[in-house]
Design a protein around this motif. Structure first.
Motif: not given
Lengths: 328, 328
Positions: A45-48, A50-55, B15-20
């Motif tokens: 949730a923290e990481v995404v 930062k990406i407004s178009s993620f969802w 994101l890549a780390k999280l996916e792993a």
């Protein structure tokens, strides 16, 4: 050595018991998975954020059950305005031993948009066990404050909510009286509206899903018996010849479901889209070659500068369906 | 506050780390589930051994990914002759800490039939991690001893096996040489056969699935690095301008897959049909009203006597997809 009638019966009893045991083990697995995955969801949730178009991108790549429910007329709103999405297993922590891990709360957060006033729309699904052996999701229709002339459900959702409230207001009776209950004015209006409705039903009608008619009390009773290892007697489902009015009654109620496979969509959201969101996001990037990924920024004017760096993507991976490796 | 190029890169790394990490948690969940479910599978095998049509009925109700692969011409053989079916996670117990729980062995047992000589057909799928970030199933084509004129794959399966053996016999080379390797006679024959093949491909071509080209050694290397927490560098997938021969080569290899979505079918078998077999069996009974369930009996002549008692069924339940509640 011939099989006797008693042996046949014993076999079916064994199967029913086994099915209940498989169900218990599944519950324990979901609980375990929730426990070990929870910290990762918080990190994600923290990481995404930062990406407004993620969802928006994740929903664009949604698994079939969800994708099929998103009509072309829904896309502009759902994909264009969704800002955040989360799934909470709201019963699991309430009582570590008995908390049902399948009960889920969906929280959709939207940007200001031309369709409705709501910033947040939440919907709960309770996983419940019925006395008649039915197991499934119970939910409540949730209203959306549509702007004038913008109701994508064409009034269905508001009527579904009104019919549900009307039904809640009537004191519950057992047995025969139940099936003699006439439809109230809201339910009648809903029925008429549904009959008149043409074309595909909006994804937003999903917020009107009602599901199984199993009360919290009935569920508690069955779960308690189950825990005590008692046989769950199918009290109400014994079909008696010449008495099939129960079935007609059930049909009537099911007819008033404006989004009949709302439980399937809920499961796809909770058990596939939510755990696999990173994979769906990566899939969306592979499709777009990262060209329209927007990063959240306080200063909209400076966003252009970052466009060139979106080539830094995680390496392409196979997308392997739900969290347990099932492909959807 | 603008987002800098460095922040964008950092986000993708996160994101890549999280996916792993999600992948690791998934592995642990499957391992846990396997541990607590194993005794139930053993019990189930005992009980369903008494019902000779059990697996036939389960396959009749198979989830979509499988059902779509069963052609009308396959039904008589697959549904008519399947006697037993099992899934074994063959790597999980080999080394408790590192055993990959997704690697599966499928074992199909058939009655004497007019199509092939085999009583048992087994196929293994190894779950492997590639240096280029690819994750997926690796398998080997398995031959079937078709009786004269009865090959449902029309020769495809035998050629797929021959092409695979031919490929195995050639010493592996790295880098440039690899893509210059010409197709051998069996591979050429397979290619021609596939081009000429008309109509739908038989379910039995699934036994010819090859999947990813990731050796056990390559997988071990990546898994070791992963465990050590090292970054997995995408060594081989960096696209260089003017050098896209790698892609052509990859196309050639993929063209020789006679059952391209064999991994999806494997997942549907292992993660849906196998854990939910009791639910699919119950669904089949609901469809048939139990009329053609046959119980195993040493004395075939006395079977008729039992027909009347098949009304003793577990109460009707909702069938809720895979073991984790996902609907397929």
């Amino acid at each position: 050595m011939a099989v006797t009638a008693e042996e046949v019966m014993a076999t079916y009893e064994d199967l029913a018991k086994l099915e209940a045991q498989f169900d218990d083990v599944e519950t324990e697995t979901i609980r375990y998975q929730h426990k070990i995955t929870k910290p990762l969801y918080a990190k994600r949730a923290e990481v995404v954020a930062k990406i407004s178009s993620f969802w928006s991108l994740v929903f664009e790549q949604a698994p079939m059950e969800i994708d099929e429910s998103i009509q072309p007329t829904d896309s502009a709103l759902l994909l264009g305005s969704i800002h955040n999405f989360s799934v909470e297993r709201f019963e699991i922590d309430s009582d570590i031993e008995n908390g049902e891990p399948r009960s889920v709360l969906f929280r959709f957060e939207f940007n200001e948009n031309e369709y409705f006033e709501d910033k947040v729309i939440e919907k709960k699904f309770w996983w419940r066990y019925g006395k008649d052996g039915t197991i499934g999701y119970v939910s409540e229709p949730v209203n959306i404050k549509w702007k004038d002339g913008k109701d994508l459900t064409n009034g269905l959702l508001a009527l579904a909510r009104a019919a549900w409230e009307e039904d809640q207001a009537v004191p519950k009776k057992d047995g025969k009286d139940k099936k003699e209950k006439a439809l109230g004015p809201a339910a009648s209006a809903l029925k008429k509206k549904m009959e008149e409705h043409e074309g595909a039903v909006s994804f937003f009608a999903w917020f009107g899903f009602v599901g199984e008619k199993i009360s919290a009390e009935e569920n508690a009773e069955v779960v308690a018996k189950k825990k005590a290892g008692e046989e769950i007697e199918a009290e109400d489902t014994e079909m008696q010849d010449g008495d099939d009015e129960d079935w007609e009654d059930e049909d009537d109620l099911e007819d008033l479901e404006i989004f009949p496979n709302g439980d399937d969509v809920a499961m796809a959201l909770a058990d596939d889209l939510w755990p696999n969101a990173l994979k769906y996001f990566t899939a969306a990037q592979d499709d777009d070659l990262g060209s329209d990924i927007e990063f959240e920024s306080g200063d909209e004017d400076e966003e252009d500068e970052e466009e060139g760096s979106s080539a830094q993507k995680p390496s392409k991976k196979k997308h392997k369906g739900c969290a347990h490796g099932c492909e959807h």
